[in-house]
Write a protein that holds these residues in place. Structure first.
Motif, PDB file in Angstrom:
ATOM      1  N   ARG A  56       0.779  -1.233  -0.032  1.00 39.60           N
ATOM      2  CA  ARG A  56       0.020   0.004   0.000  1.00 39.60           C
ATOM      3  C   ARG A  56       0.968   1.167  -0.051  1.00 39.60           C
ATOM      4  NH1 ARG A  56      -5.660  -0.383   0.539  1.00 39.60           N
ATOM      5  NH2 ARG A  56      -6.146  -2.476  -0.237  1.00 39.60           N
ATOM      6  N   MET A  57       2.005   1.216   0.693  1.00 43.68           N
ATOM      7  CA  MET A  57       2.678   2.607   0.832  1.00 43.68           C
ATOM      8  C   MET A  57       3.687   2.450  -0.215  1.00 43.68           C
ATOM      9  SD  MET A  57       1.375   4.030   3.427  1.00 43.68           S
ATOM     10  CE  MET A  57       2.609   5.280   3.612  1.00 43.68           C
ATOM     11  N   ASN A  58       3.894   3.655  -0.786  1.00 49.87           N
ATOM     12  CA  ASN A  58       4.712   4.246  -1.906  1.00 49.87           C
ATOM     13  C   ASN A  58       5.669   5.517  -1.390  1.00 49.87           C
ATOM     14  OD1 ASN A  58       3.782   2.347  -4.201  1.00 49.87           O
ATOM     15  ND2 ASN A  58       2.013   3.348  -3.356  1.00 49.87           N
ATOM     16  N   VAL A  59       6.666   5.048  -1.144  1.00 48.50           N
ATOM     17  CA  VAL A  59       7.907   6.144  -0.461  1.00 48.50           C
ATOM     18  C   VAL A  59       8.999   6.201  -1.374  1.00 48.50           C
ATOM     19  CG1 VAL A  59       9.104   6.722   1.611  1.00 48.50           C
ATOM     20  CG2 VAL A  59       7.002   5.388   1.894  1.00 48.50           C
ATOM     21  N   VAL A  60       9.341   7.603  -1.390  1.00 49.47           N
ATOM     22  CA  VAL A  60      10.526   8.040  -1.915  1.00 49.47           C
ATOM     23  C   VAL A  60      11.323   9.033  -1.280  1.00 49.47           C
ATOM     24  CG1 VAL A  60       9.691   9.683  -3.305  1.00 49.47           C
ATOM     25  CG2 VAL A  60      11.851   8.574  -4.133  1.00 49.47           C
ATOM     26  N   VAL A  61      12.603   8.857  -0.925  1.00 42.94           N
ATOM     27  CA  VAL A  61      13.281   9.921   0.020  1.00 42.94           C
ATOM     28  C   VAL A  61      14.380  10.398  -1.289  1.00 42.94           C
ATOM     29  CG1 VAL A  61      15.078  10.270   1.708  1.00 42.94           C
ATOM     30  CG2 VAL A  61      12.953   8.897   1.980  1.00 42.94           C
ATOM     31  N   MET A  62      14.513  11.689  -1.423  1.00 44.25           N
ATOM     32  CA  MET A  62      15.421  12.233  -2.304  1.00 44.25           C
ATOM     33  C   MET A  62      16.414  13.363  -1.505  1.00 44.25           C
ATOM     34  SD  MET A  62      12.846  13.173  -5.530  1.00 44.25           S
ATOM     35  CE  MET A  62      11.647  13.271  -4.426  1.00 44.25           C
ATOM     36  N   PRO A  63      17.590  12.911  -1.129  1.00 45.66           N
ATOM     37  CA  PRO A  63      18.292  13.630  -0.317  1.00 45.66           C
ATOM     38  C   PRO A  63      19.411  14.671  -1.232  1.00 45.66           C
ATOM     39  CG  PRO A  63      19.192  11.503  -0.277  1.00 45.66           C
ATOM     40  CD  PRO A  63      18.003  11.386  -1.165  1.00 45.66           C
ATOM     41  N   GLY A  64      19.891  15.277  -0.755  1.00 42.75           N
ATOM     42  CA  GLY A  64      21.088  16.295  -1.157  1.00 42.75           C
ATOM     43  C   GLY A  64      20.683  16.985  -2.369  1.00 42.75           C
ATOM     44  N   LEU A  65      19.534  17.525  -2.272  1.00 40.48           N
ATOM     45  CA  LEU A  65      18.921  18.452  -3.265  1.00 40.48           C
ATOM     46  C   LEU A  65      19.251  19.924  -3.037  1.00 40.48           C
ATOM     47  CD1 LEU A  65      15.301  17.042  -3.606  1.00 40.48           C
ATOM     48  CD2 LEU A  65      17.239  16.447  -5.197  1.00 40.48           C
TER      49      LEU A  65
END
Length: 137
Positions: A56-65
């Protein structure tokens, strides 16, 4: 089927190693959504209802932006939460926000003024999965 996207200017090596999984668990709990549909497997590997288990969960982590919040490039984060049926009122989002701010300030070491959260209400026809849309699943 919530979608959670965390953008931050914090470097990847400063984030907890299991942040994606913990963010998934925290967001699922805050939104009152299961991380995965539980099912009773049979010998065929399918549930008794004929459905495969669906994450059910859709997760993205985008560091260093490169990021700027409130006119400052100091360490910060933006969280975007899109979901069906749980982000449709100010009262619900106020409760979600409190729980998510608690998690993010603790995990990222940021103060509340360096975090922004956006909530987006989705309709079942706006989410595609398995060659169709959620309206038909």
């Amino acid at each position: 089927m919530p979608f959670v996207s965390l953008q931050t200017n914090l470097p990847a090596d400063s984030l907890p190693e299991d942040l994606v999984r913990r963010l998934s668990s925290s967001a699922a709990a805050a939104l009152g959504k299961p991380e995965a549909v539980s099912f009773v497997p049979t010998v065929t590997g399918r549930s008794r209802s004929g459905q495969d288990p669906v994450r059910r969960m859709n997760v993205v982590v985008m560091p260093g932006l490169p990021m700027l919040i409130a006119g400052s490039c100091s360490p910060c984060a933006m969280l975007s939460v899109s979901a069906i049926g749980v982000t449709d009122t100010a009262e619900k989002n106020k409760a979600h926000s409190a729980k998510m701010f608690e998690f993010l300030t603790k995990e990222l070491g940021l103060t509340e003024d360096r975090i922004v959260i956006q909530f987006h209400e989705l309709q079942p026809h706006q989410v595609g999965k398995k060659g169709t849309v959620m309206s038909f699943l």
